[in-house]
Write an enzyme that holds these catalytic residues in place. Structure first.
Site, PDB file in Angstrom:
ATOM      1  N   LYS A  93      -1.888  -1.471  -3.766  1.00 50.78           N
ATOM      2  CA  LYS A  93      -3.036  -0.673  -3.312  1.00 50.78           C
ATOM      3  C   LYS A  93      -2.641   0.802  -3.331  1.00 50.78           C
ATOM      4  O   LYS A  93      -2.380   1.393  -2.293  1.00 50.78           O
ATOM      5  CB  LYS A  93      -3.405  -1.154  -1.908  1.00 50.78           C
ATOM      6  CG  LYS A  93      -4.697  -0.672  -1.360  1.00 50.78           C
ATOM      7  CD  LYS A  93      -4.952  -1.370  -0.027  1.00 50.78           C
ATOM      8  CE  LYS A  93      -6.134  -0.817   0.687  1.00 50.78           C
ATOM      9  NZ  LYS A  93      -6.336  -1.484   1.984  1.00 50.78           N
ATOM     10  N   GLU A 123       0.817  -1.212   0.000  1.00 55.36           N
ATOM     11  CA  GLU A 123       0.000   0.000   0.000  1.00 55.36           C
ATOM     12  C   GLU A 123       0.856   1.270   0.000  1.00 55.36           C
ATOM     13  O   GLU A 123       1.082   1.882   1.032  1.00 55.36           O
ATOM     14  CB  GLU A 123      -0.928  -0.002   1.219  1.00 55.36           C
ATOM     15  CG  GLU A 123      -1.911   1.132   1.212  1.00 55.36           C
ATOM     16  CD  GLU A 123      -2.944   1.024   2.326  1.00 55.36           C
ATOM     17  OE1 GLU A 123      -3.453   2.078   2.737  1.00 55.36           O
ATOM     18  OE2 GLU A 123      -3.243  -0.088   2.785  1.00 55.36           O
TER      19      GLU A 123
END
Length: 169
Positions: free
Chosen positions: A47, A5
């Site tokens: 992400k 992420e």
């Protein structure tokens, strides 16, 4: 499956162009670290944030321009061996996040699947519905189902504003 992420926040006065530069640098650094650690890129999801102007920039940018900037950065930084990208919605309204995911998926075939990992953009309508009618669980559940359906359509590039109630932000 590992999820990486690398979020670039949309807080601040930066332009879309500056966000492109920073997002590109972050994704290059993430890729370099993954390669150094011998991570199997075919077994991860990334992400990321979409490439967006800062929330205080005053820059008015359309969904298609955001999609084009995001795709340019991704094509320059994310290997085709990564199976998918699941976008963050942070700082965007539920409608903005959906519209922009739809615009991303309308850019044509990409080497990765483009989907969503929206937290706030899925939860905000539910919390609003629940706050308005705390004893009506079905109302809140319907808000969640609607938002999930809209994002599912956007994931396939088939969403339309006409599918949204007039009050959605």
């Amino acid at each position: 499956m590992p999820v990486v992420e690398p979020e670039v926040l949309m807080d601040g006065g930066h332009s879309l162009e500056r966000c492109s530069v920073v997002t590109s640098a972050v994704l290059h650094a993430v890729h370099d670290h993954l390669v150094r650690q011998r991570v199997d890129l075919t077994g991860i999801l990334i992400k990321p944030s979409m490439v967006l102007p800062g929330s205080e920039s005053g820059q008015d940018v359309g969904d298609d321009e955001i999609a084009a900037a995001t795709i340019r950065v991704l094509r320059d930084t994310v290997p085709a061996s990564v199976p998918g990208l699941v976008f963050l919605s942070g700082g965007q309204t539920p409608m903005e996040a959906t519209a922009r995911l739809d615009a991303l998926n309308r850019t044509g075939p990409q080497p990765w699947e483009l989907s969503f990992s929206f937290g706030r953009a899925l939860q905000a309508p539910v919390l609003d519905a629940w706050a308005a009618r705390p004893d009506d669980r079905q109302h809140a559940q319907a808000a969640l189902m609607h938002r999930a359906r809209m994002n599912g359509l956007a994931r396939r590039g088939r969403w339309s504003r006409s599918l949204e109630p007039a009050t959605v932000g």
